[in-house]
Design a protein around this motif. Structure first.
Motif, PDB file in Angstrom:
ATOM      1  N   ILE A  30       0.863  -1.179   0.000  1.00 61.28           N
ATOM      2  CA  ILE A  30       0.000   0.000   0.000  1.00 61.28           C
ATOM      3  C   ILE A  30       0.903   1.234   0.000  1.00 61.28           C
ATOM      4  O   ILE A  30       1.749   1.380   0.889  1.00 61.28           O
ATOM      5  N   TRP A  31       0.735   2.115  -0.991  1.00 58.45           N
ATOM      6  CA  TRP A  31       1.648   3.242  -1.111  1.00 58.45           C
ATOM      7  C   TRP A  31       0.974   4.418  -1.804  1.00 58.45           C
ATOM      8  O   TRP A  31      -0.075   4.280  -2.432  1.00 58.45           O
ATOM      9  N   ARG A  32       1.620   5.602  -1.672  1.00 57.40           N
ATOM     10  CA  ARG A  32       1.180   6.812  -2.351  1.00 57.40           C
ATOM     11  C   ARG A  32       2.399   7.510  -2.953  1.00 57.40           C
ATOM     12  O   ARG A  32       3.521   7.275  -2.520  1.00 57.40           O
ATOM     13  N   HIS A  33       2.160   8.367  -3.953  1.00 59.48           N
ATOM     14  CA  HIS A  33       3.242   9.136  -4.561  1.00 59.48           C
ATOM     15  C   HIS A  33       2.846  10.603  -4.607  1.00 59.48           C
ATOM     16  O   HIS A  33       1.669  10.940  -4.726  1.00 59.48           O
ATOM     17  N   GLU A  34       3.848  11.481  -4.526  1.00 62.86           N
ATOM     18  CA  GLU A  34       3.598  12.915  -4.440  1.00 62.86           C
ATOM     19  C   GLU A  34       2.965  13.495  -5.707  1.00 62.86           C
ATOM     20  O   GLU A  34       1.982  14.232  -5.643  1.00 62.86           O
TER      21      GLU A  34
END
Length: 273
Positions: free
Chosen positions: A47-51
């Protein structure tokens, strides 16, 4: 719906902080772990996010002016990459939650839709914890459209794509949790206008930004990045997962090498695969 990710499996949640830099790093991470899972290592969910990034599908890289469109995105501050899964262009920012399931592909298994159904079940069960009733089916006018679009009230908030190897597979989902879904749609529509030179091209989505939505719009103040990630983790724990980094996590050198490999293989600037 539990039990379909073989236990034990790991839940690796890095979404507390948004990633910056090369957008291909999380895809390289999943690709390296996919190889290890295919050799017998434990499955995992990432589970991840990017700017700030735009990730293209393989078919997008064949558009006539795609290199100009990619450079246009970079000039506007976006990291740009071509992922090795299906689907089409998507916009990522801190309001978008990305989920990857990496697990073995049993010998003789040919029904790829099972993998999409698995991710759909995870997203649907997680959304139900926030009081939202999700449906699946292509949402006309959305970006990255497909049979397994996930929508609430007819508006798309999640897309699913897949990457299969001989002994393991990766199924990815992006979920618009917060932010401005319509602005993301406008960005992707503008990308296609540049990439096609305004000409009609097969397989290019007719993006209508108003067909997209976020959890925050559809579920009210209780639906946020944090609450959605919490619901996903809770669902996965109910399925038998354990929170923590995968014991076979790749090194930074391995990540850099795999990201470079993915870029040389799929990025039009470096040639076609």
């Amino acid at each position: 719906m539990s039990g379909r990710i073989p236990s034990p499996f790991f839940i690796q949640d890095t979404s507390e902080k948004t990633l910056v830099g090369d957008i291909l790093f999380p895809f390289a991470y999943d690709e390296l772990l996919c190889g290890k899972v295919g050799e017998g290592s434990a499955p995992f969910v990432h589970i991840w996010r990017h700017e700030k990034a735009v990730v293209l599908g393989l078919r997008d890289r064949r558009l006539p002016n795609v290199e100009q469109a990619m450079e246009w995105l970079r000039l506007h501050g976006y990291q740009v990459g071509v992922r090795n899964t299906g689907g089409a262009a998507v916009s990522l920012d801190p309001g978008v939650v990305n989920v990857s399931i990496v697990m073995p592909n049993p010998p003789g298994k040919l029904e790829f839709k099972d993998d999409f159904e698995l991710m759909y079940a995870l997203v649907r069960e997680s959304l139900s914890k926030l009081g939202l009733d999700a449906a699946k089916g292509e949402v006309a006018g959305s970006y990255c459209p497909g049979e397994y679009d996930v929508s609430v009230g007819g508006r798309k908030l999640c897309g699913i794509s897949q990457r299969r190897r001989a002994n393991a597979f990766i199924v990815n989902a992006f979920v618009n949790a917060e932010g401005h879904a319509i602005r993301r749609g406008e960005l992707i529509r503008s990308f296609y206008e540049v990439a096609t030179g305004g000409r009609a091209e097969p397989d290019v989505p007719d993006v209508r930004p108003e067909t997209m939505a976020t959890l925050a719009e559809l579920g009210g103040p209780g639906a946020t990045v944090r609450t959605f990630v919490g619901a996903v983790v809770e669902t996965l724990k109910q399925w038998g997962g354990t929170v923590g980094r995968h014991p076979d996590k790749p090194s930074m050198r391995e990540l850099e090498e795999m990201a470079a490999t993915l870029r040389s293989r799929y990025d039009t600037r470096s040639g076609d695969a």
